[in-house]
Write a protein that holds these residues in place. Structure first.
Motif, short mmCIF file in Angstrom:
data_model
loop_
_atom_site.label_atom_id
_atom_site.label_comp_id
_atom_site.label_asym_id
_atom_site.label_seq_id
_atom_site.Cartn_x
_atom_site.Cartn_y
_atom_site.Cartn_z
N UNK A 397 0.82 -1.22 0.00
CA UNK A 397 0.00 0.00 0.00
C UNK A 397 0.85 1.26 0.00
N UNK A 398 2.15 1.13 -0.27
CA UNK A 398 3.04 2.29 -0.17
C UNK A 398 3.87 2.44 -1.45
N UNK A 399 3.73 3.60 -2.11
CA UNK A 399 4.48 3.87 -3.33
C UNK A 399 5.98 3.75 -3.12
N UNK A 400 6.48 4.37 -2.04
CA UNK A 400 7.92 4.40 -1.82
C UNK A 400 8.49 3.01 -1.57
N UNK A 401 7.74 2.19 -0.86
CA UNK A 401 8.18 0.82 -0.63
C UNK A 401 8.26 0.05 -1.94
N UNK A 402 7.23 0.21 -2.77
CA UNK A 402 7.23 -0.46 -4.07
C UNK A 402 8.40 0.00 -4.92
N UNK A 403 8.70 1.30 -4.89
CA UNK A 403 9.81 1.83 -5.68
C UNK A 403 11.15 1.29 -5.17
N UNK A 404 11.29 1.21 -3.86
CA UNK A 404 12.55 0.72 -3.28
C UNK A 404 12.76 -0.75 -3.62
N UNK A 405 11.69 -1.53 -3.56
CA UNK A 405 11.80 -2.94 -3.94
C UNK A 405 12.05 -3.05 -5.43
N UNK A 406 11.30 -2.29 -6.22
CA UNK A 406 11.44 -2.34 -7.67
C UNK A 406 12.84 -2.01 -8.14
N UNK A 407 13.50 -1.10 -7.45
CA UNK A 407 14.86 -0.72 -7.83
C UNK A 407 15.84 -1.87 -7.69
N UNK A 408 15.47 -2.88 -6.89
CA UNK A 408 16.35 -4.02 -6.66
C UNK A 408 16.00 -5.24 -7.51
N UNK A 409 14.91 -5.13 -8.28
CA UNK A 409 14.48 -6.27 -9.10
C UNK A 409 15.02 -6.13 -10.51
N UNK A 410 15.58 -7.19 -11.02
CA UNK A 410 16.13 -7.20 -12.39
C UNK A 410 14.98 -7.48 -13.35
N UNK A 411 14.38 -6.41 -13.86
CA UNK A 411 13.18 -6.55 -14.67
C UNK A 411 13.01 -5.34 -15.58
N UNK A 412 12.12 -5.45 -16.55
CA UNK A 412 11.85 -4.33 -17.45
C UNK A 412 10.78 -3.40 -16.94
N UNK A 413 9.77 -3.95 -16.27
CA UNK A 413 8.68 -3.16 -15.71
C UNK A 413 8.38 -3.63 -14.30
N UNK A 414 8.17 -2.67 -13.40
CA UNK A 414 7.73 -2.97 -12.04
C UNK A 414 6.29 -2.48 -11.90
N UNK A 415 5.41 -3.38 -11.53
CA UNK A 415 4.02 -3.04 -11.25
C UNK A 415 3.80 -2.96 -9.75
N UNK A 416 2.94 -2.05 -9.32
CA UNK A 416 2.45 -2.06 -7.95
C UNK A 416 0.94 -2.25 -8.02
N UNK A 417 0.47 -3.32 -7.40
CA UNK A 417 -0.96 -3.61 -7.31
C UNK A 417 -1.64 -3.76 -8.66
N UNK A 418 -0.91 -4.23 -9.63
CA UNK A 418 -1.48 -4.66 -10.90
C UNK A 418 -0.49 -5.59 -11.59
N UNK A 419 -0.91 -6.19 -12.69
CA UNK A 419 -0.05 -7.14 -13.39
C UNK A 419 -0.58 -7.33 -14.80
N UNK A 420 0.26 -7.90 -15.66
CA UNK A 420 -0.17 -8.32 -16.99
C UNK A 420 -0.85 -7.18 -17.75
N UNK A 421 -0.15 -6.04 -17.86
CA UNK A 421 -0.74 -4.88 -18.50
C UNK A 421 0.36 -4.08 -19.18
N UNK A 422 0.04 -3.54 -20.36
CA UNK A 422 0.97 -2.66 -21.06
C UNK A 422 0.41 -1.25 -21.10
N UNK A 423 1.14 -0.30 -20.57
CA UNK A 423 0.78 1.11 -20.62
C UNK A 423 1.52 1.71 -21.82
#
Length: 459
Positions: A397-423
């Motif tokens: 439920x926290x943007x900053x937490x998601x961003x901090x985790x996302x910065x450590x994941x080796x991936x092309x896109x990080x989603x928070x509270x969604x999945x399987x979507x192209x923006x």
């Protein structure tokens, strides 16, 4: 040449058959595309944009036929319609940013110097499209390529042979010249020969890692730029502060929609120990509510996989995992349409680990493994323990937490509270064995153009 047969997963019949072009005919087709490109690029940008949008509008007009054909070709239930929502959204966005993105960027315009950067079309763009979302994946490159002034040659998958024909029919009816956008049927040898002969200014391939390797080998020494979207093993991570019901609904839909045959489908889920039992219980109930069956039945929510050999891969992974100690939570008897062939019952596995192929190799089917984790660090380590990197879904439920985790994941896109979507405003890209390059966003135009510098001085 030997005809290419499209075997329908619905009933195993030959749904379509096409004879691939000979090498000489393929060379001639590319030559026509190259000859037509300069005149197309010379047209005003507004005219190219209008013609592309008109082509997509014509495609929308074929929706009833296309939805039925997709069900026959790759098994998607007709209740879900075609791919037009994404096709339209991506087309409209890319058309809307074209003028700004492709406009020259002035560095200096004075009495002494005029210096600026421009974007120039690459020439003939070759799209090798997959079968799972054949219209969407083609549109990702086709729209910016044509708008930017390239001509396009499209090779549809043998599993969805009719897609290229429908797209060509629509765009030609809208006024895009026949030589500017061509649909071709090619075998692997001719495809590789054309790439090796430097026939294209850019090649975009969506498919398997093995297919990407073949593309790189064919292009070796030609310096042809390649866009490669290859395999994926996308993870979801449910933190202790996640909305449980929303996480279950989105992640399980991401794992099962289109029979799990989504490039960015969820293939493995890591759940904080405090929510694990509840998540698994709700996930099993969610999957048991699906109905496997004929894609033309309005009640069907899970159709056959596109080919029985794809289903065999998933069955093999599941059987190996169970033999190694994994626990299956879905009783196949709940899905009597499972015929041992293309119709495959979904499965949820627990007691899994990364020694099992089902947790490390791409499944591309209706199966997902769920593991318990104690904290963010363990989840991040497991998410990164993969040769792939397309998307990752983090539930918090926290943007900053998601961003901090996302910065450590080796991936092309990080989603928070969604999945399987192209923006369409964000770049669709990946890392590691998922490939290289990017489509959509303003960077999608950069993929199909090259920078050209102008440095003028008055003497």
């Amino acid at each position: 040449m030997k005809p290419i047969q499209l075997i329908s997963p619905v009933d195993g019949s030959v749904y379509a058959e096409r004879t691939p072009l000979s090498h000489d005919a393929a060379v001639a087709a590319v030559a026509r595309a190259k000859a037509a490109q300069k005149a197309w690029a010379a047209r005003p940008l507004t005219e190219r944009v209008a013609l592309v949008q008109a082509g997509v509008a014509k495609l929308n007009g074929m929706s009833a036929v296309i939805v039925e054909e997709l069900a026959w070709q790759m098994g998607r239930p007709t209740r879900f319609g075609g791919e037009f929502g994404g096709v339209n959204a991506r087309t409209d966005y890319m058309a809307g940013i074209a003028a700004e993105t492709l406009a020259p960027k002035m560095v200096e315009d004075s009495d002494t110097f005029r210096r600026y950067l421009a974007r120039e079309a690459l020439g003939v763009v070759f799209i090798v499209a997959p079968w799972n979302y054949p219209y969407l994946t083609t549109i990702n490159t086709l729209v910016p390529a044509l708008i930017a002034g390239n001509s396009v040659v499209l090779k549809a998958s043998s599993q969805t042979l009719l897609v290229g024909e429908r797209m060509a029919e629509a765009f030609h009816a809208a006024g895009v010249p026949a030589d500017v956008f061509q649909n071709v049927v090619l075998d692997h040898a001719t495809t590789e020969a054309l790439i090796g002969a430097r026939a294209f200014g850019f090649v975009n391939f969506t498919g398997s890692v093995g297919g990407g390797v073949a593309m790189e080998k064919a292009a070796a020494g030609t310096f042809t730029p390649l866009g490669l979207e290859l395999g994926g093993k996308d993870p979801g991570y449910v933190r202790a502060d996640a909305n449980l019901d929303a996480a279950v609904d989105t992640l399980m839909d991401g794992a099962m929609f289109n029979s799990g045959q989504c490039c960015c489908g969820i293939e493995r889920i890591y759940v904080h120990e405090s929510l694990y039992d509840a998540f698994v219980e709700k996930a099993v109930a969610w999957v048991n509510a699906l109905k496997l069956g004929n894609p033309f039945d309005a009640a069907t929510t899970l159709g056959p996989m596109a080919n029985k050999r794809f289903a065999a891969v998933v069955r093999g992974q599941v059987a190996e995992a169970i033999a190694a100690g994994a626990m299956p939570l879905i009783d196949p008897a709940n899905f009597p349409a499972d015929d041992g062939g293309a119709y495959l019952a979904p499965q949820v596995l627990v007691n899994v680990d990364h020694s099992m192929r089902v947790m490390t190799e791409e499944s591309f089917g209706p199966v997902v493994g769920i593991m318990k984790v104690k904290d963010d660090a363990e989840a991040i380590a497991l998410m990164n323990d993969s040769p792939y990197g397309l998307t990752a879904s983090v539930w918090t439920e926290d943007y900053d937490t998601a961003a901090a985790i996302g910065a450590q994941i080796e991936t092309g896109t990080v989603f928070m509270n969604r999945a399987d979507y192209l923006d369409p405003a964000l770049c669709w890209t990946g890392c590691k064995d998922t490939g290289r390059g990017g489509s959509l966003s303003y960077l999608g135009f950069h993929s199909v153009t090259r920078p050209k510098s102008y440095h003028f001085k008055k003497v």
